[in-house]
Design an enzyme around this catalytic site. Sequence first.
Site, PDB file in Angstrom:
ATOM      1  N   GLN A 236      39.357  46.725  46.860  1.00 57.20           N
ATOM      2  CA  GLN A 236      40.459  47.318  47.618  1.00 57.20           C
ATOM      3  C   GLN A 236      40.287  47.029  49.112  1.00 57.20           C
ATOM      4  O   GLN A 236      39.235  47.273  49.683  1.00 57.20           O
ATOM      5  CB  GLN A 236      40.485  48.845  47.369  1.00 57.20           C
ATOM      6  CG  GLN A 236      41.624  49.572  48.035  1.00 57.20           C
ATOM      7  CD  GLN A 236      42.990  49.200  47.454  1.00 57.20           C
ATOM      8  OE1 GLN A 236      43.157  49.085  46.248  1.00 57.20           O
ATOM      9  NE2 GLN A 236      43.959  48.985  48.329  1.00 57.20           N
TER      10      GLN A 236
ATOM     11  N   LYS B  76      46.049  52.587  40.217  1.00 52.75           N
ATOM     12  CA  LYS B  76      45.729  51.353  39.479  1.00 52.75           C
ATOM     13  C   LYS B  76      44.945  51.685  38.211  1.00 52.75           C
ATOM     14  O   LYS B  76      45.200  51.123  37.139  1.00 52.75           O
ATOM     15  CB  LYS B  76      44.918  50.397  40.368  1.00 52.75           C
ATOM     16  CG  LYS B  76      45.782  49.679  41.389  1.00 52.75           C
ATOM     17  CD  LYS B  76      44.970  48.970  42.461  1.00 52.75           C
ATOM     18  CE  LYS B  76      45.893  48.419  43.540  1.00 52.75           C
ATOM     19  NZ  LYS B  76      45.187  47.980  44.749  1.00 52.75           N
TER      20      LYS B  76
ATOM     21  N   ASP C 216      43.465  39.674  42.176  1.00 55.85           N
ATOM     22  CA  ASP C 216      44.274  39.806  43.396  1.00 55.85           C
ATOM     23  C   ASP C 216      44.780  38.437  43.863  1.00 55.85           C
ATOM     24  O   ASP C 216      45.636  38.348  44.735  1.00 55.85           O
ATOM     25  CB  ASP C 216      43.419  40.433  44.510  1.00 55.85           C
ATOM     26  CG  ASP C 216      43.971  41.765  44.991  1.00 55.85           C
ATOM     27  OD1 ASP C 216      45.074  42.130  44.550  1.00 55.85           O
ATOM     28  OD2 ASP C 216      43.300  42.419  45.801  1.00 55.85           O
TER      29      ASP C 216
END
Length: 289
Positions: free
Chosen positions: A98, A54, A121
């Site tokens: 994460q 990422k 997200d």
Amino acid sequence: MTARLIDGKARAAALRAEVAAGVAQFVATYGRAPGLTVVLVGDDPASAVYVGSKGKATREAGMISGEHRLPADTSEADLLALIARLNADPAVDGILVQMPLPAHIDSDRVIAAIDPAKDVDGLHPINTGLLVSGRDGLVPCTPSGCMLLIREAVGPVAGAEALVIGRSILVGKPMAALLTNASATVTVAHSRTRDLAAHVARADILVAAVGIPNMVQGDWIKPGACVIDVGINRVATEGGKGRLVGDVDFDSAAARAGWITPVPGGVGPMTIACLLANTLKAATARAAT
Ligand code: NAP
């Protein structure tokens, strides 16, 4: 094979190029680059690889990549304090924590602590609510990527029968909401669904997000259907290296479907591309206010 292959790698590369062009315009307008900060707690090797890729993709798009790698015994209070600092930092446009988090941390509380405007997200309850209401917000990256692939393959989905297998907050539920918002007729299947094969047989669009290798059999699939395989499962091979397969038995499904995503090279590359797109969107929305 009769199905046309949906090339997620190529579609993701095109989206990443679009985002990079948008970033260049953002820099020219606002005099700074959008920033995405990823927080990793613990040393799960797969998560560390995801965080690394990422960061690389963020820099390649011309954005500023921040990373916080915290030890596995980080307290929930310390993590929440970091999120509060990132929420207040004007250079940070996107925050991604994460998952999975260590068991002693309540991930719902952590997600709820992220500023919804920086929730790239798309998992904050505000963004989930906006999606279900059909209003503009930040949409989870994997279902967003699936929707782009579906639209490119079949065009408008209004009136189509769609089946989503899986009801996770990360993939299945937002996927169902996106398809519903696009006026498909949507069924959501899960571990308690009776006669899954009968549901699959009716689907013009099938999205499988389960995590069971090769679970969906080709002879269940409606001829000509668009098959999007979200599953990423590592299975053993004779050489011992293992290989990745999806939730759909690719060879038998490709013989009946009209379009199909491969694993790897289908949905996977779209997820990071959509994360970059979400970060640019978040930055643009914040800069405009
Ligand atoms: P998850 O949270 O474990 O959810 C799996 C879903 O599958 C659950 O809703 C579960 O039902 C359902 N399920 C389990 N067994 C089933 C069965 N026999 N028949 C029908 N449904 C069944 O997983 P997830 O996070 O959504 O991820 C799903 C898969 O996608 C995994 O392989 C993951 O690695 C992959 N993934 C890929 C990407 C990407 O970028 N390509 C991103 C995210 C996830 P219940 O709700 O009843 O338990």
